[in-house]
Scaffold this motif. Structure first.
Motif, short mmCIF file in Angstrom:
data_model
loop_
_atom_site.label_atom_id
_atom_site.label_comp_id
_atom_site.label_asym_id
_atom_site.label_seq_id
_atom_site.Cartn_x
_atom_site.Cartn_y
_atom_site.Cartn_z
N LYS A 1 68.09 -72.12 11.38
CA LYS A 1 67.26 -73.25 11.80
C LYS A 1 66.41 -72.88 13.01
CE LYS A 1 67.48 -78.02 13.41
NZ LYS A 1 68.37 -79.13 13.78
N ALA A 2 67.02 -72.23 14.00
CA ALA A 2 66.28 -71.83 15.20
C ALA A 2 65.14 -70.87 14.86
CB ALA A 2 67.23 -71.21 16.22
N LEU A 3 65.39 -69.92 13.97
CA LEU A 3 64.34 -68.97 13.59
C LEU A 3 63.25 -69.65 12.78
CD1 LEU A 3 66.29 -65.70 12.85
CD2 LEU A 3 64.45 -66.00 14.50
N CYS A 4 63.61 -70.62 11.93
CA CYS A 4 62.59 -71.36 11.17
C CYS A 4 61.68 -72.11 12.14
CB CYS A 4 63.25 -72.34 10.20
SG CYS A 4 63.93 -71.56 8.74
N ILE A 5 62.27 -72.72 13.15
CA ILE A 5 61.47 -73.44 14.15
C ILE A 5 60.58 -72.46 14.91
CG2 ILE A 5 61.64 -74.73 16.32
CD1 ILE A 5 64.16 -76.09 15.07
N GLU A 6 61.11 -71.28 15.19
CA GLU A 6 60.34 -70.26 15.91
C GLU A 6 59.17 -69.74 15.08
OE1 GLU A 6 61.20 -65.77 17.52
OE2 GLU A 6 62.82 -67.24 17.73
N VAL A 7 59.39 -69.56 13.78
CA VAL A 7 58.37 -68.99 12.89
C VAL A 7 57.35 -70.05 12.45
CG1 VAL A 7 58.04 -67.94 10.61
CG2 VAL A 7 59.83 -67.10 12.11
N LEU A 8 57.75 -71.32 12.43
CA LEU A 8 56.91 -72.39 11.90
C LEU A 8 55.47 -72.41 12.42
CD1 LEU A 8 56.73 -74.85 10.05
CD2 LEU A 8 57.57 -76.24 11.96
N PRO A 9 55.23 -72.28 13.73
CA PRO A 9 53.83 -72.32 14.18
C PRO A 9 52.97 -71.20 13.60
CG PRO A 9 55.34 -72.55 16.04
CD PRO A 9 56.17 -72.20 14.85
N GLY B 1 59.16 -59.63 13.90
CA GLY B 1 60.59 -59.44 14.17
C GLY B 1 61.39 -60.69 13.84
N SER B 2 60.86 -61.85 14.20
CA SER B 2 61.55 -63.12 13.89
C SER B 2 61.64 -63.33 12.39
CB SER B 2 60.82 -64.30 14.54
OG SER B 2 60.88 -64.21 15.93
N LEU B 3 60.57 -63.02 11.69
CA LEU B 3 60.56 -63.16 10.23
C LEU B 3 61.59 -62.21 9.60
CD1 LEU B 3 59.04 -64.79 8.09
CD2 LEU B 3 57.44 -62.91 7.91
N TYR B 4 61.69 -61.01 10.13
CA TYR B 4 62.66 -60.03 9.65
C TYR B 4 64.09 -60.53 9.89
CZ TYR B 4 65.15 -55.56 9.29
OH TYR B 4 66.01 -54.55 8.96
N ARG B 5 64.36 -61.04 11.08
CA ARG B 5 65.70 -61.57 11.37
C ARG B 5 66.01 -62.77 10.48
NH1 ARG B 5 63.78 -60.77 16.32
NH2 ARG B 5 63.65 -62.98 16.86
N LEU B 6 65.00 -63.59 10.19
CA LEU B 6 65.20 -64.72 9.29
C LEU B 6 65.59 -64.24 7.90
CD1 LEU B 6 65.07 -67.79 8.88
CD2 LEU B 6 62.63 -67.54 8.40
N TYR B 7 64.95 -63.19 7.43
CA TYR B 7 65.30 -62.61 6.13
C TYR B 7 66.73 -62.08 6.15
CZ TYR B 7 65.59 -59.43 2.20
OH TYR B 7 66.01 -58.78 1.07
N LEU B 8 67.10 -61.39 7.23
CA LEU B 8 68.47 -60.86 7.33
C LEU B 8 69.50 -61.99 7.29
CD1 LEU B 8 68.00 -58.13 10.08
CD2 LEU B 8 68.33 -57.77 7.63
N LEU B 9 69.23 -63.06 8.02
CA LEU B 9 70.16 -64.19 8.03
C LEU B 9 70.21 -64.89 6.67
CD1 LEU B 9 69.51 -65.76 11.55
CD2 LEU B 9 71.48 -64.41 10.81
N ALA B 10 69.07 -64.96 5.99
CA ALA B 10 69.05 -65.57 4.65
C ALA B 10 69.89 -64.73 3.69
CB ALA B 10 67.62 -65.70 4.15
#
Length: 175
Positions: free
Chosen positions: A97-105, A56-65
């Motif tokens: 930025k927040a989603l990148c930090i969330e997805v990074l691990p 879900g976080s990856l999907y939201r990151l794509y939407l924001l991108a």
């Protein structure tokens, strides 16, 4: 169809914005893809909660991108409003930025989930053997332009140009 798309197309006939059709087609395609992917994600009920959260976080990151790449158009046609206070991109970029930090691990796990080999990724980052410097060093050494210490073009082309520059500089100093 995207709300307001008819207005965009009608306005494009009067504007000098010749790439509006290409950007509109891209927006429609991205809207279709995100809708399809969103439906697929909603149908993944069997995923463990933690995995579903990462997807879900990856999907939201794509939407924001997608939104960030279309920000100028979103602002210009009024689909996104700018209050006039500060940078209109700040909230969007902070969310990215927040989603990148969330997805990074989970980045390595996400990449590994696709099953791509180190060779197909052609990247030193995340190689399975952990030797991130050796592969790029080998590639640099194998590059044909690096077979000689000094390029063969130095003598006939570069050196005379440098000598002319030095002579011109010395002539300037004499004046």
């Amino acid at each position: 169809m995207i709300p307001g798309a008819g207005w965009i197309i009608a306005k494009a006939g009067r504007d000098v914005d010749v790439s509006i059709n290409q950007r509109l087609a891209k927006a429609v395609t991205e809207a279709f893809v995100t809708t399809q992917v969103g439906e697929m994600i909603n149908n993944l009920a069997h995923l463990p909660w933690e995995d579903a959260k990462v997807v879900g976080s990856l999907y939201r990151l794509y939407l924001l991108a997608c939104a960030e790449s279309a920000l100028v158009d979103l602002l210009s046609v009024g689909l996104t409003r700018h209050t006039g206070a500060g940078d209109p991109t700040q909230d969007l970029r902070l969310a990215v930025k927040a989603l990148c930090i969330e997805v990074l691990p989970n980045a390595i796990g996400l990449i590994s989930a696709f099953g791509f080999s180190d060779w197909s990724l052609d990247s030193a980052l995340g190689v399975s053997d952990g030797r991130i410097y050796e592969a790029p060093w080998k590639r640099v050494q194998m590059e044909p332009m690096n077979k000689d210490e000094v390029t063969p073009a130095y003598g006939p082309y570069i050196r005379p140009m440098l000598q002319r520059g030095q002579a011109a500089a010395q002539q300037e100093m004499k004046l």
